[in-house]
Design an enzyme around this catalytic site. Sequence first.
Site, PDB file in Angstrom:
ATOM      1  N   GLY A 285       0.753  -1.152   0.003  1.00  0.00           N
ATOM      2  CA  GLY A 285       0.067   0.128   0.187  1.00  0.00           C
ATOM      3  C   GLY A 285       0.847   1.296   0.008  1.00  0.00           C
ATOM      4  N   ARG A 286       1.736   1.450   0.756  1.00  0.00           N
ATOM      5  CA  ARG A 286       2.725   2.704   1.108  1.00  0.00           C
ATOM      6  C   ARG A 286       3.711   2.657  -0.072  1.00  0.00           C
ATOM      7  NH1 ARG A 286       3.288  -1.074   4.692  1.00  0.00           N
ATOM      8  NH2 ARG A 286       5.229  -2.217   5.053  1.00  0.00           N
TER       9      ARG A 286
HETATM   10  O1  F6P Z   1      -4.106  -0.612   7.892  1.00  0.00           O
HETATM   11  C1  F6P Z   1      -2.938   0.170   7.040  1.00  0.00           C
HETATM   12  C2  F6P Z   1      -3.274  -0.259   5.679  1.00  0.00           C
HETATM   13  O2  F6P Z   1      -3.334  -1.779   5.270  1.00  0.00           O
HETATM   14  C3  F6P Z   1      -1.999   0.456   4.945  1.00  0.00           C
HETATM   15  O3  F6P Z   1      -0.813  -0.118   4.932  1.00  0.00           O
HETATM   16  C4  F6P Z   1      -2.803   0.646   3.601  1.00  0.00           C
HETATM   17  O4  F6P Z   1      -2.080   1.679   2.723  1.00  0.00           O
HETATM   18  C5  F6P Z   1      -3.943   1.244   3.994  1.00  0.00           C
HETATM   19  O5  F6P Z   1      -4.293   0.489   5.217  1.00  0.00           O
HETATM   20  C6  F6P Z   1      -5.020   1.149   3.241  1.00  0.00           C
HETATM   21  O6  F6P Z   1      -5.221  -0.114   2.771  1.00  0.00           O
HETATM   22  P1  F6P Z   1      -6.322  -0.235   1.513  1.00  0.00           P
HETATM   23  O7  F6P Z   1      -5.500   0.321   0.367  1.00  0.00           O
HETATM   24  O8  F6P Z   1      -6.306  -1.830   1.114  1.00  0.00           O
HETATM   25  O9  F6P Z   1      -7.638   0.131   1.564  1.00  0.00           O
END
Ligand code: F6P
Length: 522
Positions: free
Chosen positions: A265-266
């Site tokens: 995600g990051r």
């Molecule tokens: O809860 C942390 C997390 O999993 C992050 O690593 C990620 O960027 C964010 O939540 C959003 O997740 P998603 O893109 O699956 O909604």
Amino acid sequence: MNTTRCDRTPAWGALQAQFDAAGRTFDVREAFAADPKRFAAFSQSAPHIFADLSKNRIDAATQTLLLDLARQSGLESHRDAMFAGEKINTTEDRQVMHWLLRNPPLALMDKARADINNVASSLTEVHATLAAMLAFAEHVRTDAAITDVVNIGIGGSDLGPQMAVLALDEYVLPGKRFHFVSNIDGHELAAVLKKIKVESTLFLIASKTFTTIETMTNAHSAKAWFEAQGGTDIARHFAALTTNVAAANAFGISTTFGFWDWVGGRYSVWSAIGLPLAIAIGSQGFRQFLAGAHDMDEHFRTAPLAQNLPVRLGLLDVWYRNFHGFTSRNVAPYHSALKRYPAYLQQLEMESNGKRVDASGAALPYATSPVVWGEPGTNGQHAYFQMLHQGTDVVPVEFVALKTPRHTLPGHHTLLLANVLAQAQALMLGKADAGGHKDFSGNRPSTFLLLDELSPATLGALIALQEHRVFVSGSLWGINSFDQWGVELGKVLAKDVEQRLISGNTDALDGSTAGLLARLRA
Ligand code: F6P
């Protein structure tokens, strides 16, 4: 892959001895006095970025030992495993290939690298998706009826595109407004809904998993608002950016842009999650953003460790965290548009390296991620720089400055540059006033990152640099920088507490939560 945890290498003990003998008392002012070539020895050119590391508490002997540490811990082998598409995210059994998102098409890729671990077929998918996403971005750009783009996402599905759209505001297409809704706090979405109209809005629902409670709640509310306002054409006004296309379809969204589980995600701003940026700066700009990052990837992948900027920064991070015991790093971008850069780096570093066990699950006997924090300068100077100059803790600072601004207001940029240089100078030099309130101890370390300008390419390189420096320290620490199990417990408990807030049931609840819950329900 052949790696060894940092504390199990001979260099670790040698570094401790070096710290005890010379590191603890090292004074950067004396080092400059003793070595007129210090600036050259401790600066490093990398694609799109020049870095001055000379104001740090480091000398040639320490640098040599840190490089030994990198070699002995198998940093190169770990790095090469990432670039070969091996499953180095072991706790989730996944490849780590955000770098592939910015790799040129297959024809340009070294065949020996492409043929293993399905890297080639992944790259083909990457470019097909990129082409579709950029075509959509161009379509939205030319659609004058769409004036507002609302990105609904959180964490990596928010911080990357938001940071980049703000940073590149000088490149943003006039006539389009960009809104970022992340918080489950309804105030945020409600405020945006007040500013937009159904017929002129495109909602982008950005979620890798398409299950995140904040994003799903905001997406449902946005859709309900859209329908309540008489909106019917979901296909035109909603698109989803996700690895979970099935869930997006079930939600009622047919326009989807996918990505893959090997993009954390990051690390996802380079994927379909970057669509707001692609709409903002256009397909050509987005490709330049990717190209700048790819230049940094190639630097990290091929430059010798001693001339490798992400490696040098990551090693300094380890030196400061584990030997000097510094607990945080301040990031001070001297560019007002880099407002969300500190927040972006917070997730990048702290979600990646905020771990207390190694990749095998064993508790670590040393510290990992520092606290990363900051604000653009010069604002920070009038807030917390007092503590940086005279506080009891030493906080290494990482400045970012640009040679050339994009505005033409006379005088401003010279003043801005004078300030960033003066702050770095003041931290290092200090000013003696024998123990009085006006005494500055000096010898406070800083790194200076210099970009010619802030453009899609230089921003891409800067962000890729930060990704790789986090890889370096995480690799030496022996942790898996690519999972984030630490966010799960709170998510599970929130579900339970939500039910209790509705029902009032406090059975088997801890005393503090029960007390607060009772007050909230009273
Ligand atoms: O809860 C942390 C997390 O999993 C992050 O690593 C990620 O960027 C964010 O939540 C959003 O997740 P998603 O893109 O699956 O909604």
